[in-house]
Scaffold this motif. Structure first.
Motif, PDB file in Angstrom:
ATOM      1  N   ASN A 240       0.806  -1.224   0.000  1.00 47.41           N
ATOM      2  CA  ASN A 240       0.000   0.000   0.000  1.00 47.41           C
ATOM      3  C   ASN A 240       0.834   1.267   0.000  1.00 47.41           C
ATOM      4  O   ASN A 240       0.273   2.359  -0.027  1.00 47.41           O
ATOM      5  N   ASN A 241       2.173   1.111   0.065  1.00 55.70           N
ATOM      6  CA  ASN A 241       3.049   2.289   0.018  1.00 55.70           C
ATOM      7  C   ASN A 241       2.579   3.350   1.003  1.00 55.70           C
ATOM      8  O   ASN A 241       2.217   4.477   0.638  1.00 55.70           O
ATOM      9  N   GLU A 242       2.548   2.974   2.288  1.00 52.92           N
ATOM     10  CA  GLU A 242       1.926   3.782   3.322  1.00 52.92           C
ATOM     11  C   GLU A 242       2.569   5.161   3.461  1.00 52.92           C
ATOM     12  O   GLU A 242       3.776   5.336   3.277  1.00 52.92           O
ATOM     13  N   VAL A 243       1.722   6.152   3.815  1.00 50.19           N
ATOM     14  CA  VAL A 243       2.188   7.501   4.106  1.00 50.19           C
ATOM     15  C   VAL A 243       2.875   7.493   5.468  1.00 50.19           C
ATOM     16  O   VAL A 243       2.422   6.846   6.411  1.00 50.19           O
ATOM     17  N   LEU A 244       3.949   8.226   5.614  1.00 46.03           N
ATOM     18  CA  LEU A 244       4.744   8.152   6.826  1.00 46.03           C
ATOM     19  C   LEU A 244       3.992   8.630   8.061  1.00 46.03           C
ATOM     20  O   LEU A 244       4.195   8.138   9.163  1.00 46.03           O
ATOM     21  N   ASP A 245       3.119   9.618   7.885  1.00 42.30           N
ATOM     22  CA  ASP A 245       2.420  10.166   9.047  1.00 42.30           C
ATOM     23  C   ASP A 245       1.310   9.238   9.551  1.00 42.30           C
ATOM     24  O   ASP A 245       0.788   9.434  10.632  1.00 42.30           O
ATOM     25  N   ASN A 246       0.912   8.282   8.756  1.00 38.96           N
ATOM     26  CA  ASN A 246      -0.179   7.381   9.143  1.00 38.96           C
ATOM     27  C   ASN A 246       0.387   5.976   9.315  1.00 38.96           C
ATOM     28  O   ASN A 246       0.331   5.149   8.432  1.00 38.96           O
ATOM     29  N   TYR A 247       0.973   5.726  10.487  1.00 38.24           N
ATOM     30  CA  TYR A 247       1.743   4.493  10.633  1.00 38.24           C
ATOM     31  C   TYR A 247       1.198   3.574  11.713  1.00 38.24           C
ATOM     32  O   TYR A 247       1.949   2.972  12.466  1.00 38.24           O
ATOM     33  N   ASN A 248      -0.098   3.454  11.798  1.00 36.58           N
ATOM     34  CA  ASN A 248      -0.687   2.378  12.613  1.00 36.58           C
ATOM     35  C   ASN A 248      -2.001   1.939  11.973  1.00 36.58           C
ATOM     36  O   ASN A 248      -2.730   2.729  11.405  1.00 36.58           O
ATOM     37  N   ARG A 249      -2.265   0.655  12.041  1.00 34.22           N
ATOM     38  CA  ARG A 249      -3.483   0.085  11.480  1.00 34.22           C
ATOM     39  C   ARG A 249      -3.746  -1.249  12.154  1.00 34.22           C
ATOM     40  O   ARG A 249      -2.864  -1.821  12.810  1.00 34.22           O
ATOM     41  N   THR A 250      -5.008  -1.739  11.983  1.00 34.10           N
ATOM     42  CA  THR A 250      -5.398  -3.041  12.508  1.00 34.10           C
ATOM     43  C   THR A 250      -5.448  -4.026  11.354  1.00 34.10           C
ATOM     44  O   THR A 250      -6.094  -3.768  10.334  1.00 34.10           O
ATOM     45  N   ILE A 251      -4.748  -5.141  11.506  1.00 30.12           N
ATOM     46  CA  ILE A 251      -4.655  -6.150  10.455  1.00 30.12           C
ATOM     47  C   ILE A 251      -5.203  -7.461  11.004  1.00 30.12           C
ATOM     48  O   ILE A 251      -4.848  -7.881  12.115  1.00 30.12           O
ATOM     49  N   SER A 252      -6.087  -8.092  10.229  1.00 34.86           N
ATOM     50  CA  SER A 252      -6.626  -9.404  10.615  1.00 34.86           C
ATOM     51  C   SER A 252      -5.741 -10.492  10.036  1.00 34.86           C
ATOM     52  O   SER A 252      -5.502 -10.550   8.821  1.00 34.86           O
ATOM     53  N   ILE A 253      -5.238 -11.352  10.919  1.00 35.84           N
ATOM     54  CA  ILE A 253      -4.407 -12.483  10.515  1.00 35.84           C
ATOM     55  C   ILE A 253      -5.023 -13.738  11.118  1.00 35.84           C
ATOM     56  O   ILE A 253      -4.959 -13.946  12.332  1.00 35.84           O
ATOM     57  N   GLY A 254      -5.644 -14.546  10.263  1.00 36.01           N
ATOM     58  CA  GLY A 254      -6.367 -15.716  10.774  1.00 36.01           C
ATOM     59  C   GLY A 254      -7.581 -15.268  11.568  1.00 36.01           C
ATOM     60  O   GLY A 254      -8.378 -14.449  11.132  1.00 36.01           O
ATOM     61  N   LYS A 255      -7.712 -15.800  12.774  1.00 39.33           N
ATOM     62  CA  LYS A 255      -8.830 -15.442  13.640  1.00 39.33           C
ATOM     63  C   LYS A 255      -8.486 -14.290  14.573  1.00 39.33           C
ATOM     64  O   LYS A 255      -9.357 -13.850  15.334  1.00 39.33           O
ATOM     65  N   ASN A 256      -7.248 -13.816  14.534  1.00 39.68           N
ATOM     66  CA  ASN A 256      -6.798 -12.772  15.451  1.00 39.68           C
ATOM     67  C   ASN A 256      -6.625 -11.450  14.722  1.00 39.68           C
ATOM     68  O   ASN A 256      -6.399 -11.409  13.509  1.00 39.68           O
ATOM     69  N   LYS A 257      -6.730 -10.386  15.492  1.00 40.86           N
ATOM     70  CA  LYS A 257      -6.484  -9.039  14.978  1.00 40.86           C
ATOM     71  C   LYS A 257      -5.264  -8.455  15.685  1.00 40.86           C
ATOM     72  O   LYS A 257      -5.087  -8.651  16.892  1.00 40.86           O
ATOM     73  N   TYR A 258      -4.452  -7.741  14.907  1.00 41.04           N
ATOM     74  CA  TYR A 258      -3.231  -7.156  15.444  1.00 41.04           C
ATOM     75  C   TYR A 258      -3.222  -5.658  15.145  1.00 41.04           C
ATOM     76  O   TYR A 258      -3.594  -5.228  14.044  1.00 41.04           O
ATOM     77  N   ILE A 259      -2.767  -4.907  16.144  1.00 47.98           N
ATOM     78  CA  ILE A 259      -2.517  -3.479  15.927  1.00 47.98           C
ATOM     79  C   ILE A 259      -1.053  -3.339  15.536  1.00 47.98           C
ATOM     80  O   ILE A 259      -0.165  -3.744  16.291  1.00 47.98           O
ATOM     81  N   VAL A 260      -0.798  -2.810  14.353  1.00 50.21           N
ATOM     82  CA  VAL A 260       0.549  -2.758  13.792  1.00 50.21           C
ATOM     83  C   VAL A 260       1.007  -1.300  13.754  1.00 50.21           C
ATOM     84  O   VAL A 260       0.272  -0.403  13.311  1.00 50.21           O
ATOM     85  N   PHE A 261       2.246  -1.068  14.222  1.00 52.90           N
ATOM     86  CA  PHE A 261       2.888   0.252  14.175  1.00 52.90           C
ATOM     87  C   PHE A 261       4.133   0.119  13.291  1.00 52.90           C
ATOM     88  O   PHE A 261       4.911  -0.835  13.451  1.00 52.90           O
ATOM     89  N   TYR A 262       4.342   1.036  12.381  1.00 54.49           N
ATOM     90  CA  TYR A 262       5.476   0.908  11.458  1.00 54.49           C
ATOM     91  C   TYR A 262       6.009   2.298  11.127  1.00 54.49           C
ATOM     92  O   TYR A 262       5.301   3.306  11.181  1.00 54.49           O
ATOM     93  N   LYS A 263       7.300   2.306  10.752  1.00 54.90           N
ATOM     94  CA  LYS A 263       7.969   3.568  10.449  1.00 54.90           C
ATOM     95  C   LYS A 263       9.085   3.279   9.454  1.00 54.90           C
ATOM     96  O   LYS A 263       9.792   2.277   9.567  1.00 54.90           O
TER      97      LYS A 263
END
Length: 584
Positions: A240-263
């Motif tokens: 998704n070529n994320e924008v630097l200022d928007n660096y957290n999202r919730t990702i569903s992996i299998g039956k679990n959801k993860y809050i991901v922070f990236y920079k």
């Protein structure tokens, strides 16, 4: 069922439950809103904390890489390195060894300058040597030659990865001909173990972790070695070529959801990311969620206890009182209701019982008085019938004896004896309908002997109504009325009909003659008297007396009605309402 549902909807018990729910609903909604607000606050705090941590590690790691690169640039001007890179025949082997030794010490110092450096080496193609801080001096390998050849003319430094190891490489930048290969390459190998130890600070929750990855360079370093999660995270971030200022999202992996922070490091194409299972974020709030459920269950339990207590102390006594009134409406008045508690219902029940007792006394007085009046009227009717009929009967019997008509005289005496036996019997005021019919038939047989021009049509009584209890002497006066009023001006054939009609509502008894003395105005007047209570206005004899007695016995829907019959004469219809309690 529909009635019970309406009763429940309109009952005090259901309204109390609804009232309690309406009162507790805002409290419950407020508690749920506070819980949701707390979840949002903690989520925001965790996200802000992870952002701050991510920013901190990003700055530290980026600065460290820049510092390592600056140290590499400083080494480019090292005297021993330059001498070895520009080797000439005038330099003796002893001087070369001294330069290599000093350069190796410099490389060792560079390695120790940062905890993230695993090894530092210099590749010098001119002397075909590779000098390392860890392995010393060795002959240049094919792999080292490939590193020399991989540098383009415009590249002085680059960050690369091989076998999931990160390298910072820099070449000499002073040459005259751009086509000449680099005289040396200074390579710094970063330590995966130290990078993992540094980023393990992100593993503050169970199932959380961190990763460093270099897109398109096949470099991925994780703290948990959970590559199913990390591969999906890297795919989402790079795709998704994320924008630097928007660096957290919730990702569903299998039956679990993860809050991901990236920079992304600002000067390099390296990403650092951390992830936390969403359920771990809300784990501290689970106890509040359980408390909310406990509060809900306790509230429902309190509502149930209070409602059933109210049902016991209020609804049940009221329901008992309502049922008692329904029994009174149904005609049952000889009972009492009891209440053990000394409260307001005790007073209501006592007054209700007193009311029933008073009603019973009134009814007994009125009923006794009506029965006495009824018996008096019956006595009066019997006294009216007996003398008149008795005189005529004896005159007829005298003529039969004088005419030597013994057969008819015997038959007449039998009919006459049965007649007076029934009329003068005082033991019972009510008789089965079949006996009343037999008496009427007996009376008609006597009249047929008296008048030779009389025809009688008598239908059979339905067996269902044979034991139907009716007041005594209700048919004979009606038949007698036909002889006295219907046939007094009719000299030719006289016809009288007694029939029965059975319906769902009850039994109709019909007495009809073919007389010609019918006055419509008189019929209308009689029907009006029959439908109203005129006991105080009209003399209670004859048809009115019979109507009163039938209505007193069977109720207002029963009684007499008169009209002009199909034979042109007087028609009387008696209706008996069909109720089981009237049978013997």
């Amino acid at each position: 069922m529909l009635y019970r549902r309406k009763m429940f909807q309109n009952s005090i018990f259901s309204r109390l439950i609804i009232t309690f729910l309406v009162i507790l609903l805002p409290v419950y909604l407020l508690s749920a809103a506070i819980h949701k607000w707390g979840v949002a606050i903690i989520r925001t705090q965790i996200i802000n904390s992870m952002k701050s941590q991510m920013d901190y590690h990003k700055i530290i790691f980026e600065n460290e890489l820049d510092r390592i690169l600056n140290l590499q640039y400083e080494c480019l001007s090292d005297q021993e390195l330059l001498e070895l890179a520009n080797f000439s025949q005038e330099i003796f082997n002893f001087d070369i060894a001294k330069s290599i030794n000093r350069l190796q010490n410099r490389l060792y110092t560079l390695k120790n300058s940062s905890i993230y450096i695993e090894n530092v080496k210099v590749i010098i193609p001119l002397i075909e040597k590779t000098i390392s801080s860890e392995n010393g001096v060795s002959a240049i390998s094919d792999k080292d030659k490939d590193i020399i050849n991989s540098f383009s003319d415009n590249n002085i430094s680059k960050l690369e990865s091989e076998n999931n190891i990160l390298f910072s490489r820099i070449r000499n930048n002073s040459f005259d001909n751009k086509n000449i290969k680099p005289r040396f390459v200074l390579q710094v190998q970063l330590s995966n173990s130290m990078l993992q130890n540094t980023f393990k600070t992100f593993n503050s929750y169970d199932g959380s972790g961190a990763l460093i990855f270099y897109p398109n360079k096949n470099y991925l370093l994780t703290t948990l070695n959970d590559y199913e999660i990390t591969n999906q995270i890297t795919e989402v971030i790079t795709k998704n070529n994320e924008v630097l200022d928007n660096y957290n999202r919730t990702i569903s992996i299998g039956k679990n959801k993860y809050i991901v922070f990236y920079k992304k490091l600002s000067s390099k194409n390296i990403w650092i990311a951390s992830y936390i299972p969403e359920k771990q974020v809300f784990l501290p709030l689970n106890k509040y969620k359980y408390l909310l459920w406990i509060f809900t269950i306790i509230s429902m339990f309190i509502i149930a206890i209070f409602s059933f207590s109210t049902h016991k102390f209020l609804q049940r006594p009221l329901k008992k009182l309502v049922k008692s009134f329904q029994r009174v409406e149904a005609g049952e008045i000889k009972f009492t209701i009891k209440h053990n508690a000394n409260d307001e219902f005790q007073y209501l029940y006592t007054r209700f019982n007193a009311m029933l007792e008073y009603i019973n006394n009134l009814i007994e007085q009125v009923y006794t008085q009506k029965i006495m009046n009824q018996k008096a009227e019956l006595k009066q009717l019997q006294s009216q019938i007996n003398p008149h009929f008795l005189f005529n009967s004896f005159f007829i019997l005298q003529r039969m004896i004088q005419g030597d008509d013994k057969e008819n005289a015997v038959k007449f005496c039998r009919f006459l004896g049965q007649y007076f036996q029934y009329v003068t019997r005082n033991a019972k005021d009510e008789m089965p309908l079949y006996k009343e019919i037999e008496h009427a038939r007996n009376y008609l047989e006597i009249q047929a002997i008296r008048f030779s021009n009389i025809s009688i049509k008598f239908e059979e009584l339905p067996k269902k109504y044979e034991n139907f209890l009716v007041p005594r002497l209700i048919l004979q006066p009606i038949i007698e009325n036909a002889f006295e009023h219907g046939f007094n001006k009719k000299a030719n054939e006289r016809l009288i009909y007694i029939g029965f009609k059975e319906t769902i509502e009850g039994l109709y008894c019909i007495v009809e003659d073919n007389g010609n003395n019918v006055d419509e105005e008189e019929l209308s007047k009689l029907n009006k008297y029959f439908s109203e209570d005129n006991s105080g206005e009209v003399e209670s004899t004859g048809l009115l007396n019979i109507n009163k007695r039938i209505r007193l016995k069977f109720g207002g829907s029963s009684g007499l009605s008169v009209s002009r019959g199909e034979m042109g004469g007087f028609k009387v219809v008696i209706f008996f309402e069909n109720k089981e309690e009237y049978n013997v």
